[in-house]
Motif scaffolding. Structure first.
Motif, PDB file in Angstrom:
ATOM      1  N   VAL A   1      28.205  19.135 -42.303  1.00  0.00           N
ATOM      2  CA  VAL A   1      27.718  19.274 -44.093  1.00  0.00           C
ATOM      3  C   VAL A   1      26.912  17.960 -43.655  1.00  0.00           C
ATOM      4  CG1 VAL A   1      27.993  18.642 -46.052  1.00  0.00           C
ATOM      5  CG2 VAL A   1      29.759  20.449 -44.892  1.00  0.00           C
ATOM      6  N   LEU A   2      27.117  16.751 -43.438  1.00  0.00           N
ATOM      7  CA  LEU A   2      26.383  16.357 -43.168  1.00  0.00           C
ATOM      8  C   LEU A   2      24.074  16.102 -42.109  1.00  0.00           C
ATOM      9  CD1 LEU A   2      28.917  13.257 -41.981  1.00  0.00           C
ATOM     10  CD2 LEU A   2      27.427  13.352 -44.738  1.00  0.00           C
ATOM     11  N   PHE A   3      24.186  16.779 -41.446  1.00  0.00           N
ATOM     12  CA  PHE A   3      23.686  17.626 -40.797  1.00  0.00           C
ATOM     13  C   PHE A   3      22.886  18.882 -40.946  1.00  0.00           C
ATOM     14  CE2 PHE A   3      25.752  14.044 -37.572  1.00  0.00           C
ATOM     15  CZ  PHE A   3      25.134  13.316 -38.079  1.00  0.00           C
ATOM     16  N   ALA A   4      23.684  19.532 -42.344  1.00  0.00           N
ATOM     17  CA  ALA A   4      23.129  20.600 -42.478  1.00  0.00           C
ATOM     18  C   ALA A   4      21.731  20.302 -42.711  1.00  0.00           C
ATOM     19  CB  ALA A   4      23.273  21.133 -43.499  1.00  0.00           C
ATOM     20  N   GLY A   5      20.607  19.313 -42.467  1.00  0.00           N
ATOM     21  CA  GLY A   5      18.634  19.718 -42.672  1.00  0.00           C
ATOM     22  C   GLY A   5      17.926  20.239 -42.318  1.00  0.00           C
ATOM     23  N   SER A   6      18.514  22.413 -41.891  1.00  0.00           N
ATOM     24  CA  SER A   6      17.285  22.721 -41.097  1.00  0.00           C
ATOM     25  C   SER A   6      16.603  23.307 -42.724  1.00  0.00           C
ATOM     26  CB  SER A   6      18.073  23.850 -40.521  1.00  0.00           C
ATOM     27  OG  SER A   6      19.227  24.132 -41.610  1.00  0.00           O
TER      28      SER A   6
ATOM     29  N   LEU B   1      15.302  21.725 -45.159  1.00  0.00           N
ATOM     30  CA  LEU B   1      13.714  20.759 -45.511  1.00  0.00           C
ATOM     31  C   LEU B   1      12.778  21.581 -44.921  1.00  0.00           C
ATOM     32  CD1 LEU B   1      15.072  17.455 -43.914  1.00  0.00           C
ATOM     33  CD2 LEU B   1      14.820  18.169 -46.394  1.00  0.00           C
TER      34      LEU B   1
ATOM     35  N   ARG C   1       8.328  11.599 -56.175  1.00  0.00           N
ATOM     36  CA  ARG C   1       9.192  10.799 -55.423  1.00  0.00           C
ATOM     37  C   ARG C   1       8.548   9.232 -55.093  1.00  0.00           C
ATOM     38  NH1 ARG C   1      12.643  12.173 -50.874  1.00  0.00           N
ATOM     39  NH2 ARG C   1      12.444  10.251 -51.243  1.00  0.00           N
TER      40      ARG C   1
ATOM     41  N   PRO D   1       4.808   3.879 -43.572  1.00  0.00           N
ATOM     42  CA  PRO D   1       5.160   5.118 -42.320  1.00  0.00           C
ATOM     43  C   PRO D   1       6.291   5.920 -43.107  1.00  0.00           C
ATOM     44  CG  PRO D   1       5.633   3.179 -41.117  1.00  0.00           C
ATOM     45  CD  PRO D   1       5.071   2.951 -42.608  1.00  0.00           C
ATOM     46  N   ALA D   2       7.044   5.289 -43.942  1.00  0.00           N
ATOM     47  CA  ALA D   2       8.656   6.099 -44.220  1.00  0.00           C
ATOM     48  C   ALA D   2       7.949   7.210 -45.008  1.00  0.00           C
ATOM     49  CB  ALA D   2       9.397   5.717 -45.168  1.00  0.00           C
TER      50      ALA D   2
ATOM     51  N   ALA E   1       6.131   9.664 -42.831  1.00  0.00           N
ATOM     52  CA  ALA E   1       8.020  10.512 -42.343  1.00  0.00           C
ATOM     53  C   ALA E   1       8.685  11.762 -43.277  1.00  0.00           C
ATOM     54  CB  ALA E   1       8.818   9.683 -41.446  1.00  0.00           C
ATOM     55  N   GLY E   2       8.164  11.483 -44.238  1.00  0.00           N
ATOM     56  CA  GLY E   2       8.729  12.729 -45.134  1.00  0.00           C
ATOM     57  C   GLY E   2       7.685  13.606 -45.433  1.00  0.00           C
TER      58      GLY E   2
ATOM     59  N   LEU F   1       6.360  14.313 -42.505  1.00  0.00           N
ATOM     60  CA  LEU F   1       6.270  14.914 -41.074  1.00  0.00           C
ATOM     61  C   LEU F   1       7.411  16.117 -41.073  1.00  0.00           C
ATOM     62  CD1 LEU F   1       5.281  11.865 -39.132  1.00  0.00           C
ATOM     63  CD2 LEU F   1       3.823  14.418 -39.425  1.00  0.00           C
ATOM     64  N   SER F   2       8.788  15.178 -41.793  1.00  0.00           N
ATOM     65  CA  SER F   2      10.259  15.973 -41.698  1.00  0.00           C
ATOM     66  C   SER F   2      10.262  17.416 -42.235  1.00  0.00           C
ATOM     67  CB  SER F   2      11.105  15.243 -42.096  1.00  0.00           C
ATOM     68  OG  SER F   2      10.571  14.685 -43.639  1.00  0.00           O
TER      69      SER F   2
ATOM     70  N   GLU G   1      10.167  17.264 -45.741  1.00  0.00           N
ATOM     71  CA  GLU G   1      10.577  16.969 -47.350  1.00  0.00           C
ATOM     72  C   GLU G   1       9.960  16.631 -48.351  1.00  0.00           C
ATOM     73  OE1 GLU G   1      13.613  13.364 -46.209  1.00  0.00           O
ATOM     74  OE2 GLU G   1      13.887  12.754 -47.747  1.00  0.00           O
TER      75      GLU G   1
ATOM     76  N   GLY H   1      15.160  15.907 -37.559  1.00  0.00           N
ATOM     77  CA  GLY H   1      15.598  16.981 -38.745  1.00  0.00           C
ATOM     78  C   GLY H   1      17.177  17.138 -39.318  1.00  0.00           C
TER      79      GLY H   1
ATOM     80  N   THR I   1      14.361  11.495 -44.360  1.00  0.00           N
ATOM     81  CA  THR I   1      14.174  10.306 -44.840  1.00  0.00           C
ATOM     82  C   THR I   1      14.229   9.146 -45.357  1.00  0.00           C
ATOM     83  OG1 THR I   1      11.894  11.148 -45.565  1.00  0.00           O
ATOM     84  CG2 THR I   1      12.066  11.728 -43.534  1.00  0.00           C
TER      85      THR I   1
ATOM     86  N   ARG J   1      23.866  11.771 -46.753  1.00  0.00           N
ATOM     87  CA  ARG J   1      23.459  11.854 -46.065  1.00  0.00           C
ATOM     88  C   ARG J   1      22.232  11.692 -45.941  1.00  0.00           C
ATOM     89  NH1 ARG J   1      21.414  17.009 -44.048  1.00  0.00           N
ATOM     90  NH2 ARG J   1      19.404  16.754 -45.331  1.00  0.00           N
TER      91      ARG J   1
END
Lengths: 516, 324
Positions: free
Chosen positions: A7-12, A14, A213, A219-220, A223-224, A226-227, A229, B159, B163, B186
């Motif tokens: 659950v915590l890493f369900a980031g696919s 994004l 947001r 950089p953050a 990163a947002g 690039l990821s 998000e 990923g 972030t 998260r």
């Protein structure tokens, strides 16, 4: 435990591609302090206000005035402006926009506690509602800037905003405008959420929901993006431009900003702070008062090198106080060519064959790469014999010192949507009664420039006004009232599937993003 | 005990008065906030009007006495930049910071004590050495850099985690918290880990050196000789003695983490009160700066009081009224 981890890493999910009708998430660099559109005139607040509200006049991508809630305006006589309102425009609560709302909004700018927008409306001495769609505004003396000033006055709903304080705007209760988006939620320091206004008079926006947001760290923010998000970000650091351009999933949009970076130089005192000879002894007279010295300093700066190497191309060498697309720009002025030889000759001619020493003051957190630019300029000046010691300060310490006259040669930046407005603030002879020269920290004074500006502000004929503004610009620039350096280039980065029409005024408008 | 508490509270009022005067004078010395917040299109009279409206044209002492006059009634002034009461602004942002700081301290304590015990009991083992090497890194790497690396690895490359930002909140006893939702956790994971790193290293080192010292003591040897189980020796006799310095440090550090989580909050765009303080300093928003620091002082006083109480529970010798 495994399930929890999953659950915590369900980031696919994004990296979702933005499609029309979907959500748009934009990363912004600076936080919004208040939702009240009549409180502070600072860019982050105004940027959000433009989504929920409209003004009578708008500006296009090139910072030129275009119709907004008013379809047309004209000077009936030199002291009366008539505005015709767009018909059939509705507020988010369904009420129709009428002249009373405009009058209410103009009056509200003067009543908001600690509000700072009064400067745009104080000159209006009488308001006459001819019919629900026609409004006449009178000024005491001929004043050409009324349509420009009203670009900064957002029209709020009289019904919703009457008796509303700043808290009612922050909570959304009074956030009833005519703009392309309805207010949904404001979480201070975190985000602003907006929902589409299907009935927007300027056409239905492409996005159902928009989230701004607040991500202040560069950089953050990147990163947002690039990821995946965030779908788009503003204020891309120049050092990251190359990396974004290499990324096949991303693209950038750039535009020459209206923000001009320049140096102001003390021209009014016999002895200015930080000026000395090479041995460190204070100079008997102020060299910056000599036109030849000012010109030499300008010729010693290699603007092309700064724009290309230090700014990675995100700057355009400047010759004017306003950028090329802006009203009143004098196209015949060219950026000063880099000529250290001539600079040395001029310095010797002015009586400084060995140069002199001075303090070069600059900010270190206000303009793009400001401290590095100051260092580079100091090195360039050293080549012609002027030893400049860089003193870089955070903006909160810098501006108060600047106003107190503690700098002799200092970096400054200015954004303006007309040349005469920039000149009025920066080079007109300081005169509190006329409102001239409020930021003229050079102490420059030229009666001919002042007279041209006065005529420009009194001229309701745009062509004539632009000619006067250009002439004033030429005079001030030939005198080196200030030394222009460059116009910043504003950069947005976004997913490839998006497109943005970049704006000279640097605003990030969700309704100007489109899916390709 | 009661007189002790009353004494502490009185002391803190003195501290508050001195601190507010210092901050007031300091911000005044930097300059007029209106020079930063002013509408650039303003002319001289408009700037003067805006300055006067906030009372910034008055002499410093007059401004300070006006502030004190309002402060005793609980009104710490309205923010120049936000146009809402400063204290409300801070309280609005406080739950986010408290949540982040608590999560970070939980990580530091729950991981740090077992790791420190291990390293203390088996100092020469590979695991013990690795733990100690890790704690040196945790001490010496700058938070800013570690934060960015965490984002790069866990968000951009893998990923797995978002972030930045705070996840959706739910109200717990009227306070918005984000740790009760999966999405909230998260979002919390990376900033909490980043903020925990320094204190985690600190707790590891304190626990290790405490453990090393304790296992050489007579009472441990005696317990061993008595034939007590290793679990009981470590869990009761060693740990209890190790905990005293750990509690002191964790208490003081908790205050610092709350008050100065600003670096982590900035990198991860966490909407806490540390970022509010930095934003306020950037525009010389004096009411918010003063109110914030008053609150932090109050917080430190409260935490120190709690630490004192915790001591007396852990160590009977420092209980008031105990014979010395």
């Amino acid at each position: 435990m495994r399930r929890l981890l999953r659950v915590l890493f369900a980031g696919s999910t994004l990296w979702a591609l933005p499609v029309p009708g979907a959500d748009l998430r934009i990363g912004r660099a600076a936080g919004v302090t208040s939702m009240d559109p009549h409180f502070l005139n600072i860019a982050p607040n105004i940027n959000i206000a433009w989504h929920v509200f409209d003004a009578l006049t708008h500006v296009d991508e090139d910072a030129r005035l275009i119709p907004g809630l008013a379809t047309s305006w004209r000077a009936v006589d030199p002291t009366t402006w008539e505005f015709r309102l767009r018909r059939g425009v509705h507020f988010h609560d369904g009420a129709e926009l009428v002249a009373e709302d405009v009058v209410f909004s103009i009056e509200r700018t003067l009543k908001v506690p600690n509000g700072q927008l009064g400067i745009f409306t104080r000159r209006i001495v009488a308001k006459e509602i001819v019919d629900p769609y026609t409004l006449r505004l009178k000024t005491a003396t001929p004043y050409a800037m009324v349509p420009y000033d009203l670009n900064s006055v957002f029209i709020v709903s009289r019904k919703a905003a009457a008796r509303s304080g700043p808290e009612d705007f922050d909570s959304g209760k009074a956030m009833i405008g005519t703009g392309p988006f309805r207010f949904a939620r404001f979480a201070r320091g975190d985000r602003v959420e907006l929902a589409r206004n299907d009935g927007y008079w300027g056409g239905k926006p492409a996005w159902e929901k928009v989230t701004f947001r607040i991500v202040p760290t560069d950089p953050a923010r990147l990163a947002g993006l690039l990821s995946g998000e965030l779908d788009a970000i503003e204020q891309v650091p120049t050092a990251d431009l190359a990396r974004i351009r290499r990324d096949a999933r991303l693209q950038t949009a750039q535009k020459v900003s209206w923000r001009t970076i320049f140096f102001y130089l003390d021209q009014y005192r016999d002895r200015a702070p930080g000026l000395a000879d090479q041995a460190g002894k204070p100079l008997a007279r102020n060299p910056l008062r000599d036109l030849r010295v000012r010109r030499a300093l300008s010729e010693a700066i290699n603007r092309q090198a700064i724009a290309e190497r230090l700014m990675d191309g995100a700057a355009l060498p400047a010759s004017n106080l306003v950028s090329p697309s802006v009203f009143g720009y004098a196209p015949d002025l060219k950026p000063e060519p880099y000529d250290p030889g001539d600079a040395k000759r001029l310095l010797a001619e002015a009586g400084y064959p060995d140069g002199f020493a001075m303090t070069l003051s600059a900010t270190n957190n206000r303009y793009v790469n400001d401290e590095q630019i100051a260092q580079a300029v100091a090195q360039m000046l050293a080549r012609v014999g002027v030893r400049a010691r860089v003193e870089a300060l955070p903006v909160n310490a810098y501006l108060p010192k600047g106003r107190k006259g503690e700098f002799a040669f200092a970096m400054f930046g200015w954004g303006s949507f007309s040349g005469d407005l920039a000149l009025r603030a920066l080079v007109a002879t300081a005169d509190p009664d006329k409102g001239f020269g409020a930021f003229n920290w050079s102490g420059y004074s030229n009666p001919r420039v002042d007279a041209l500006l006065e005529r420009a502000f009194a001229s309701t004929d745009e062509k004539q006004r632009e000619a006067l503004a250009r002439e004033a610009m030429r005079l001030a620039m030939r005198d080196y009232a200030v030394i222009p350096l460059h116009h910043q280039v504003a950069t947005w980065a976004m997913k490839k599937a998006l497109g943005y029409a970049p704006r000279t005024d640097e605003f990030t408008f969700a309704h100007h993003f489109r899916a390709q | 005990m009661l007189s002790h508490i009353v004494h502490r509270v009185l002391q803190s009022f003195g501290v508050l008065a001195v601190m507010s005067l210092l901050v007031f004078a300091g911000v005044y010395a930097v300059g007029n906030p209106m020079d930063i917040l002013v509408n650039p299109q303003s002319d001289q009279s408009e700037i003067a009007r805006a300055t006067a409206a906030l009372g910034l044209d008055r002499p410093l002492f007059e401004q300070y006495f006006i502030f004190i006059g309002h402060a005793v009634t609980g009104d710490l002034g309205k923010s120049f930049a936000f146009n809402v009461p400063a204290i409300g602004l801070i309280l609005e942002r406080m739950p986010a910071t408290l949540e982040l700081a608590t999560a970070a301290m939980l990580i530091a304590v729950l991981l740090g004590i077992p790791l420190g015990l291990w390293a203390g009991l088996k100092p020469r083992s590979a695991a013990g050495r690795t733990i100690m090497a890790g704690s040196v890194l945790g001490f010496s790497l700058p938070t800013f850099w570690v934060g960015l690396m965490l984002i790069l690895v866990f968000s951009v490359w893998l990923g797995w985690l978002p972030t930045s930002g705070r996840g959706p909140t739910v109200n717990l006893l009227g306070i918005p918290v984000s740790f009760l939702t999966a999405e909230g956790l998260r979002h919390l994971a990376l900033p909490a880990a980043n903020l925990a790193l320094f204190n985690l290293s600190l707790v590891i080192r304190l626990t290790r050196s405490g453990t090393r010292e304790a296992i050489g003591q007579d009472y441990v040897r005696f317990a061993r000789a008595k034939g007590l189980t290793e679990t009981r020796i470590v869990g009761v006799h060693v740990l209890r003695n190790v905990l005293v310095p750990v509690v002191t440090v964790v208490g003081v550090e908790f205050g610092s983490v709350i008050a100065f989580a600003v670096v982590t909050e900035s990198i991860f765009a966490w909407p806490g009160m540390g970022r509010l303080l930095i934003d306020s300093i950037n525009v010389l928003d004096r009411p918010v700066i003063v109110a914030y620091l008053c609150l932090v002082v109050a917080l430190f006083v409260a935490i120190n009081l709690l630490v004192d109480l915790a001591y007396s529970w852990l160590d009977p010798r420092v209980r008031p009224g105990a014979t010395r």
